[in-house]
Design a protein around this motif. Structure first.
Motif, PDB file in Angstrom:
ATOM      1  N   GLU A 107       0.835  -1.194   0.000  1.00 61.71           N
ATOM      2  CA  GLU A 107       0.000   0.000   0.000  1.00 61.71           C
ATOM      3  C   GLU A 107       0.875   1.251   0.000  1.00 61.71           C
ATOM      4  OE1 GLU A 107      -4.110  -0.883   2.271  1.00 61.71           O
ATOM      5  OE2 GLU A 107      -2.361  -0.805   3.593  1.00 61.71           O
ATOM      6  N   GLY A 108       0.349   2.320  -0.597  1.00 59.78           N
ATOM      7  CA  GLY A 108       1.094   3.568  -0.562  1.00 59.78           C
ATOM      8  C   GLY A 108       0.669   4.524  -1.654  1.00 59.78           C
ATOM      9  N   VAL A 109       1.255   5.720  -1.637  1.00 56.03           N
ATOM     10  CA  VAL A 109       1.072   6.715  -2.688  1.00 56.03           C
ATOM     11  C   VAL A 109       2.407   6.847  -3.409  1.00 56.03           C
ATOM     12  CG1 VAL A 109       0.505   9.110  -3.223  1.00 56.03           C
ATOM     13  CG2 VAL A 109      -0.639   7.956  -1.318  1.00 56.03           C
ATOM     14  N   TYR A 110       2.406   6.552  -4.690  1.00 51.48           N
ATOM     15  CA  TYR A 110       3.628   6.568  -5.483  1.00 51.48           C
ATOM     16  C   TYR A 110       3.572   7.734  -6.458  1.00 51.48           C
ATOM     17  CZ  TYR A 110       3.828   1.884  -3.546  1.00 51.48           C
ATOM     18  OH  TYR A 110       3.848   0.826  -2.674  1.00 51.48           O
ATOM     19  N   LYS A 111       4.647   8.533  -6.482  1.00 55.36           N
ATOM     20  CA  LYS A 111       4.657   9.754  -7.273  1.00 55.36           C
ATOM     21  C   LYS A 111       5.774   9.756  -8.288  1.00 55.36           C
ATOM     22  CE  LYS A 111       2.617  12.821  -3.774  1.00 55.36           C
ATOM     23  NZ  LYS A 111       1.506  13.278  -4.630  1.00 55.36           N
ATOM     24  N   ASP A 112       5.495  10.404  -9.415  1.00 53.20           N
ATOM     25  CA  ASP A 112       6.506  10.685 -10.426  1.00 53.20           C
ATOM     26  C   ASP A 112       6.135  12.013 -11.066  1.00 53.20           C
ATOM     27  OD1 ASP A 112       8.700  10.419 -12.156  1.00 53.20           O
ATOM     28  OD2 ASP A 112       7.421   9.534 -13.707  1.00 53.20           O
ATOM     29  N   GLY A 113       6.707  13.088 -10.573  1.00 55.69           N
ATOM     30  CA  GLY A 113       6.337  14.416 -11.056  1.00 55.69           C
ATOM     31  C   GLY A 113       4.888  14.731 -10.727  1.00 55.69           C
ATOM     32  N   PHE A 136      -4.013   9.169 -11.490  1.00 58.14           N
ATOM     33  CA  PHE A 136      -4.615  10.434 -11.905  1.00 58.14           C
ATOM     34  C   PHE A 136      -3.857  10.954 -13.120  1.00 58.14           C
ATOM     35  CE2 PHE A 136      -5.582   9.630  -7.593  1.00 58.14           C
ATOM     36  CZ  PHE A 136      -6.743  10.309  -7.258  1.00 58.14           C
ATOM     37  N   ILE A 137      -4.588  11.132 -14.239  1.00 57.57           N
ATOM     38  CA  ILE A 137      -3.943  11.500 -15.500  1.00 57.57           C
ATOM     39  C   ILE A 137      -4.678  12.680 -16.131  1.00 57.57           C
ATOM     40  CG2 ILE A 137      -3.225  10.709 -17.776  1.00 57.57           C
ATOM     41  CD1 ILE A 137      -3.297   7.861 -16.741  1.00 57.57           C
ATOM     42  N   ALA A 138      -3.948  13.772 -16.366  1.00 58.39           N
ATOM     43  CA  ALA A 138      -4.527  14.921 -17.067  1.00 58.39           C
ATOM     44  C   ALA A 138      -4.936  14.491 -18.471  1.00 58.39           C
ATOM     45  CB  ALA A 138      -3.517  16.062 -17.129  1.00 58.39           C
ATOM     46  N   THR A 139      -6.161  14.857 -18.870  1.00 60.23           N
ATOM     47  CA  THR A 139      -6.718  14.412 -20.145  1.00 60.23           C
ATOM     48  C   THR A 139      -7.530  15.546 -20.764  1.00 60.23           C
ATOM     49  OG1 THR A 139      -6.945  12.180 -19.225  1.00 60.23           O
ATOM     50  CG2 THR A 139      -8.108  12.642 -21.279  1.00 60.23           C
ATOM     51  N   PRO A 140      -7.276  15.901 -22.020  1.00 57.56           N
ATOM     52  CA  PRO A 140      -8.073  16.951 -22.672  1.00 57.56           C
ATOM     53  C   PRO A 140      -9.560  16.604 -22.661  1.00 57.56           C
ATOM     54  CG  PRO A 140      -6.149  16.407 -23.997  1.00 57.56           C
ATOM     55  CD  PRO A 140      -6.221  15.376 -22.919  1.00 57.56           C
ATOM     56  N   GLU A 141     -10.387  17.611 -22.522  1.00 53.35           N
ATOM     57  CA  GLU A 141     -11.825  17.377 -22.412  1.00 53.35           C
ATOM     58  C   GLU A 141     -12.387  16.686 -23.643  1.00 53.35           C
ATOM     59  OE1 GLU A 141     -15.840  19.765 -20.950  1.00 53.35           O
ATOM     60  OE2 GLU A 141     -13.978  20.855 -21.316  1.00 53.35           O
ATOM     61  N   GLU A 142     -11.845  16.992 -24.812  1.00 51.54           N
ATOM     62  CA  GLU A 142     -12.377  16.378 -26.029  1.00 51.54           C
ATOM     63  C   GLU A 142     -12.118  14.876 -26.064  1.00 51.54           C
ATOM     64  OE1 GLU A 142      -8.522  18.610 -27.096  1.00 51.54           O
ATOM     65  OE2 GLU A 142     -10.337  18.942 -25.895  1.00 51.54           O
ATOM     66  N   GLU A 143     -11.192  14.385 -25.241  1.00 52.95           N
ATOM     67  CA  GLU A 143     -10.903  12.958 -25.198  1.00 52.95           C
ATOM     68  C   GLU A 143     -11.834  12.197 -24.253  1.00 52.95           C
ATOM     69  OE1 GLU A 143      -8.308  11.093 -26.814  1.00 52.95           O
ATOM     70  OE2 GLU A 143      -8.432  12.881 -28.086  1.00 52.95           O
ATOM     71  N   VAL A 144     -12.498  12.930 -23.345  1.00 55.88           N
ATOM     72  CA  VAL A 144     -13.274  12.282 -22.294  1.00 55.88           C
ATOM     73  C   VAL A 144     -14.386  11.414 -22.859  1.00 55.88           C
ATOM     74  CG1 VAL A 144     -14.826  12.681 -20.340  1.00 55.88           C
ATOM     75  CG2 VAL A 144     -12.718  13.993 -20.556  1.00 55.88           C
ATOM     76  N   PHE A 184       6.014   4.283 -13.247  1.00 58.13           N
ATOM     77  CA  PHE A 184       5.982   3.518 -11.999  1.00 58.13           C
ATOM     78  C   PHE A 184       6.626   2.147 -12.123  1.00 58.13           C
ATOM     79  CE2 PHE A 184       2.236   6.310 -12.162  1.00 58.13           C
ATOM     80  CZ  PHE A 184       2.526   7.121 -11.077  1.00 58.13           C
ATOM     81  N   GLY A 185       7.432   1.948 -13.190  1.00 54.40           N
ATOM     82  CA  GLY A 185       8.072   0.660 -13.388  1.00 54.40           C
ATOM     83  C   GLY A 185       9.051   0.294 -12.287  1.00 54.40           C
ATOM     84  N   GLN A 186       9.509   1.304 -11.553  1.00 51.35           N
ATOM     85  CA  GLN A 186      10.475   1.040 -10.494  1.00 51.35           C
ATOM     86  C   GLN A 186       9.829   0.567  -9.201  1.00 51.35           C
ATOM     87  OE1 GLN A 186       9.323   3.902 -11.362  1.00 51.35           O
ATOM     88  NE2 GLN A 186       8.973   5.202  -9.575  1.00 51.35           N
ATOM     89  N   VAL A 187       8.486   0.632  -9.115  1.00 47.62           N
ATOM     90  CA  VAL A 187       7.777   0.227  -7.900  1.00 47.62           C
ATOM     91  C   VAL A 187       7.553  -1.284  -7.934  1.00 47.62           C
ATOM     92  CG1 VAL A 187       5.712   0.511  -6.486  1.00 47.62           C
ATOM     93  CG2 VAL A 187       6.620   2.459  -7.774  1.00 47.62           C
ATOM     94  N   PRO A 188       8.067  -2.027  -6.968  1.00 48.01           N
ATOM     95  CA  PRO A 188       7.933  -3.490  -6.995  1.00 48.01           C
ATOM     96  C   PRO A 188       6.476  -3.953  -7.071  1.00 48.01           C
ATOM     97  CG  PRO A 188       9.507  -2.817  -5.308  1.00 48.01           C
ATOM     98  CD  PRO A 188       8.853  -1.555  -5.812  1.00 48.01           C
ATOM     99  N   ARG A 296      -5.093  21.186  -9.553  1.00 47.32           N
ATOM    100  CA  ARG A 296      -3.902  21.771 -10.170  1.00 47.32           C
ATOM    101  C   ARG A 296      -2.677  20.881 -10.002  1.00 47.32           C
ATOM    102  NH1 ARG A 296      -6.055  26.711  -7.702  1.00 47.32           N
ATOM    103  NH2 ARG A 296      -7.148  27.899  -9.316  1.00 47.32           N
ATOM    104  N   GLN A 297      -2.745  19.917  -9.078  1.00 43.76           N
ATOM    105  CA  GLN A 297      -1.641  18.967  -8.945  1.00 43.76           C
ATOM    106  C   GLN A 297      -1.510  18.103 -10.194  1.00 43.76           C
ATOM    107  OE1 GLN A 297      -1.729  16.682  -5.272  1.00 43.76           O
ATOM    108  NE2 GLN A 297      -3.013  18.240  -4.325  1.00 43.76           N
ATOM    109  N   PHE A 298      -2.657  17.851 -10.850  1.00 45.83           N
ATOM    110  CA  PHE A 298      -2.669  16.952 -11.997  1.00 45.83           C
ATOM    111  C   PHE A 298      -2.817  17.684 -13.313  1.00 45.83           C
ATOM    112  CE2 PHE A 298      -5.071  15.165  -8.372  1.00 45.83           C
ATOM    113  CZ  PHE A 298      -4.076  14.329  -7.882  1.00 45.83           C
ATOM    114  N   VAL A 299      -3.318  18.915 -13.259  1.00 42.83           N
ATOM    115  CA  VAL A 299      -3.526  19.708 -14.473  1.00 42.83           C
ATOM    116  C   VAL A 299      -2.792  21.027 -14.295  1.00 42.83           C
ATOM    117  CG1 VAL A 299      -5.223  20.627 -16.081  1.00 42.83           C
ATOM    118  CG2 VAL A 299      -5.810  18.654 -14.663  1.00 42.83           C
TER     119      VAL A 299
END
Length: 300
Positions: A107-113, A136-144, A184-188, A296-299
């Motif tokens: 369990e945990g919160v894993y971050k990369d930028g 959580f991934i920023a995604t343009p509205e037209e893609e939703v 996140f490939g480095q996270v076991p 704003r953390q994600f966008v």
């Protein structure tokens, strides 16, 4: 869950009517007008009518995509706004994972930028353990629209489909695993966990929406509560909490106003509603702007 059962069991039998759909709110003094006419000024003083029956008070608490909030907000924008990102959620029973993988995942919160993933181990009511994650991934509205159908009453606050309905958005896009491997490939164990979840078809996209920058939560004897008044990012972690605060504040407004020790002339439903409205608006606006800050953390 347990909270829902506790609240439901506290009500008198027959209070909750399942399978009833409400699409309009009329008013007792508007018999000559269409029930969906929300512009009538008499709605400020007349009793609300639902399914042909008048009530002293109607509380609209049918979720973030409520079609009934228009009866309170009238000239304001009643549609939630897209927050700019999608939460891709996955879950898989522990028993479906090989023991070697189960031993790696933590369990945990894993971050990369600006990207991050939350991993949790949860227990279902039947005692079955699940590994769950959300990224959580920023995604343009037209893609939703590629991943999600427009929400309706009764749909999850985060855009998922009604329970029991077919969700056509279960196929993960080709880029998803590449994204996970890169960040996140480095996270076991995390990438194999995602692979197993994709293979089992339990990866779902949940576009995030926000609402709450409003100037009233009441009109006449109709009140917005919970997500109908304010919906926010799950990262605020206060969705259910603020809904309970709404209910508590409304109860206190009625208790204080209708108390026998008060001036009888002020002991009215209207006075109680006017007492509640400022606190309801403040809570909605504070949660909305808190959610905007989180987003704003994600966008960027």
């Amino acid at each position: 869950g347990d909270l829902w059962a506790f609240l439901y069991d506290s009500l008198p039998p027959g209070t909750v009517q399942f399978g009833t759909t409400i699409t309009e709110i009329g008013h007792e003094e508007e018999n000559s007008q269409p029930e969906n006419d929300v512009s009538s000024k008499s709605s400020e003083t007349s009793l609300p009518v639902v399914l042909g029956k008048s009530y002293d008070l109607v509380i609209v608490a049918n979720g973030g995509f409520s079609s009934l909030r228009r009866y309170v907000l009238e000239d304001q924008d009643v549609e939630p706004t897209y927050a700019g990102y999608i939460v891709w959620r996955g879950s898989i029973p522990v028993k479906k994972l090989p023991p070697s993988l189960e031993a790696q995942v933590e369990e945990g919160v894993y971050k990369d930028g600006i990207y991050d993933t939350i991993v949790l181990k949860m227990a279902k009511d039947n005692g079955e353990d699940l590994w769950t994650f959300g990224t959580f991934i920023a995604t343009p509205e037209e893609e939703v629209s590629r991943y999600w159908d427009k929400a309706r009453d009764g749909v999850s606050r985060h855009g998922s489909h009604k329970k029991g309905e077919e969700n056509t958005s279960t196929t993960s896009p080709e880029w998803f695993r590449q994204y996970f491997q890169r960040h996140f490939g480095q996270v076991p164990g995390l990438v194999p966990l995602v692979d197993a979840t994709i293979e089992s078809g339990e990866l779902k996209p949940h576009p995030q929406f926000e609402f709450g920058n409003i100037d009233t939560v009441c009109r006449g004897r109709i009140i917005l509560l919970g997500d109908a008044a304010h919906m926010a990012s799950p990262r605020t972690a206060v969705g259910a909490h603020t809904a309970i605060l709404d209910a508590l504040a409304l109860r206190e407004a009625f208790r204080d106003t209708m108390s026998p020790s008060n001036d009888p002339s002020s002991a009215s439903i209207e006075h109680a509603i006017s007492k509640y409205n400022p606190t309801g608006v403040q809570r909605a606006q504070e949660l909305y702007w808190r959610s905007r800050q989180v987003s704003r953390q994600f966008v960027p």
